[in-house]
Design a protein around this motif. Structure first.
Motif, PDB file in Angstrom:
ATOM      1  N   LEU A 132      11.846 -47.070  13.602  1.00 22.89           N
ATOM      2  CA  LEU A 132      10.940 -48.177  13.324  1.00 22.89           C
ATOM      3  C   LEU A 132      11.718 -49.477  13.466  1.00 22.89           C
ATOM      4  CD1 LEU A 132       9.002 -46.723  10.247  1.00 22.89           C
ATOM      5  CD2 LEU A 132       8.331 -46.710  12.650  1.00 22.89           C
ATOM      6  N   ARG A 142       7.699 -51.411  14.205  1.00 25.84           N
ATOM      7  CA  ARG A 142       7.141 -50.912  15.465  1.00 25.84           C
ATOM      8  C   ARG A 142       7.728 -49.525  15.747  1.00 25.84           C
ATOM      9  NH1 ARG A 142       8.781 -54.762  18.150  1.00 25.84           N
ATOM     10  NH2 ARG A 142      10.626 -53.885  19.133  1.00 25.84           N
ATOM     11  N   THR A 153       8.043 -47.541  23.499  1.00 21.74           N
ATOM     12  CA  THR A 153       7.054 -47.692  22.433  1.00 21.74           C
ATOM     13  C   THR A 153       5.945 -46.639  22.523  1.00 21.74           C
ATOM     14  OG1 THR A 153       5.772 -49.275  23.752  1.00 21.74           O
ATOM     15  CG2 THR A 153       7.503 -50.168  22.334  1.00 21.74           C
ATOM     16  N   PHE A 185       4.291 -55.681  14.496  1.00 19.03           N
ATOM     17  CA  PHE A 185       5.699 -56.034  14.309  1.00 19.03           C
ATOM     18  C   PHE A 185       6.320 -56.543  15.617  1.00 19.03           C
ATOM     19  CE2 PHE A 185       4.805 -53.300  10.721  1.00 19.03           C
ATOM     20  CZ  PHE A 185       5.476 -53.922   9.680  1.00 19.03           C
ATOM     21  N   SER A 226       2.480 -49.304  15.086  1.00 20.76           N
ATOM     22  CA  SER A 226       3.445 -49.554  14.014  1.00 20.76           C
ATOM     23  C   SER A 226       3.085 -48.737  12.788  1.00 20.76           C
ATOM     24  CB  SER A 226       3.492 -51.042  13.662  1.00 20.76           C
ATOM     25  OG  SER A 226       2.238 -51.475  13.169  1.00 20.76           O
TER      26      SER A 226
END
Length: 429
Positions: A132, A142, A153, A185, A226
């Motif tokens: 994260l 994120r 991601t 984020f 996130s």
């Protein structure tokens, strides 16, 4: 001759096409008996036989090397005590001591084939393909996953609390409080690796959930997923200095982190007060020496610092007087080093060479001359931390306390009323 040439080419075709019998090297390390290939008992291949690693001195730096080698991202933990069951083959390594920067476990200092262990001490590793980012703690931010040696991601489409719960569980961050898309984020910049993630919430790892194939998505970074978890573990500031290529993490070539890249320090003006700051920053006790001339080998990354001038009282090397980053007139034959004691100054004595003996793992000693007295029964007062060593039995010829025989780390039948002390004669060496 044309027929002969055709025959030769056809005979060689399996090799030219990459027949694994000829060109594929077997893996050197694997994780066995875990929930996936990124967690389990550490096994290495030697003499065509898989064997285990003893957990003596096994720590997160060793686990980092394994995780990076396997393409499994960051290390979450380095379990001891055969958490993933005992192996049945030879114990190939003991006393592994990686800095965390090595490219393979075979490049770390270790005892090869020599050990005092059994398979109830087999070492394990748990890697995260998962992190994260950009939150206020390591348990919020994120969602990023590690694949093909690249962080990327997760698309926020269909992202919900079931998915977030798996992330929080995998990172040992409790349960999910929030699961959001929309790049709450901030937007990532790498590949969008996962889309349409659909977890039941009971999976142990995000990789076990239903999802589109890696890299297939219909998103952009404005919809990065996130998570906020119930546990709030503060992000610890990563070390911006390290010692490389020494006998332990407390000695070696000084390297500093700048612009997300490690580089060296030129030895112009390098002296003991500079080394003292490095040792303090690393929690390695006091500085014993400040070697110049690439004593610990030459680096091959940028030379970040030159003409460093520390008073010796600074908390970190970047607090000292420095030239601008990257400004120097040096080469790597001038890389600076540091040798730290690896122990805190002796506690509650009249000088740093008398007092209660307290140690770190990977310790080196104090450079205080000849011992005058060995004190018992908490002569210099009682400590408050763990009692690391008991039944220490040195011949007196050893270079380091760690070379003496003793009970296993942390195994004792003592209390702090029995803390050992020592007094040295600093005039005799």
């Amino acid at each position: 001759s044309a027929a002969i040439l055709l025959f030769c080419l056809s005979s060689a075709l399996p090799v030219l096409q990459g027949n694994p019998t000829f060109v594929t090297k077997p893996p050197e390390i694997r994780l066995s008996n875990g929930p996936n290939h990124c967690a389990g008992r550490v096994e290495i291949l030697h003499e065509k036989l898989w064997g285990t690693i003893c957990d003596d001195d096994w720590d997160i730096d060793d686990a980092k090397v394994v995780c990076q080698y396997l393409g499994c991202g960051n290390a979450l933990s380095a379990p001891h005590g055969s958490r993933y069951g005992p192996g049945g083959n030879p114990i190939w390594l003991d006393g592994v001591n990686c800095t965390g920067s090595e490219t393979a476990i075979s490049k770390c200092p270790a005892k090869h084939g020599e050990h005092d262990c059994n398979h109830s001490e087999d070492a394990g590793v748990v890697c995260a393909e998962l992190r994260l980012v950009d939150g206020s703690t390591r348990c919020a931010g994120r969602v990023e996953v590690y694949h093909n040696k690249e962080w990327g991601t997760v698309c926020g489409a269909d992202w919900d609390l079931n998915d977030a719960n798996v992330v929080c569980r995998e990172l040992e961050c409790g349960t999910a409080l929030k699961a959001t898309g929309g790049a709450q984020f901030g937007q990532g910049s790498g590949t969008i690796w996962l889309d349409r993630v659909n977890c039941t919430g009971k999976e142990a790892f995000l990789n076990e959930c239903l999802k589109r194939p890696w890299g297939e998505h219909s998103c952009d970074h404005s919809n990065d997923a996130s998570v906020e978890c119930s546990v709030t573990l503060t992000i610890s500031e990563p070390n911006k200095v390290r010692l490389v290529n020494g006998t332990s993490r407390c000695s070696g070539r000084v390297e500093v982190l700048h612009n997300q890249q490690w580089g060296t320090v030129c030895d112009d003006g390098w002296e003991l007060t500079n080394a003292q700051v490095v040792c303090r920053e690393l929690g390695c006790g006091i500085a014993l020496a400040a070697p110049q001339g690439a004593k610990f080998g030459q680096g091959n990354d940028p030379i970040w610092l030159d003409d460093v001038k520390c008073k010796g009282t600074e908390a970190a090397l970047h607090d000292c007087r420095l030239k601008s980053w990257g400004e120097h007139n040096c080469n790597h034959g001038e890389d600076a080093g540091a040798v730290c004691s690896g122990v805190t100054p002796l506690v509650n004595g009249s000088s740093h060479c008398s007092g209660r003996v307290e140690i770190f793992h990977d310790q080196q000693e104090m450079g205080c001359g000849v011992a005058l007295r060995a004190r018992r029964e908490a002569y210099f007062g009682q400590g408050t931390g763990p009692i690391w060593l008991d039944d220490v039995n040195c011949q007196g010829t050893e270079n380091f306390l760690s070379q003496c025989t003793a009970s296993a780390w942390g195994t004792n039948n003592c209390h702090h009323g029995e803390d050992a002390g020592v007094e040295f004669n600093m005039e005799e060496t």
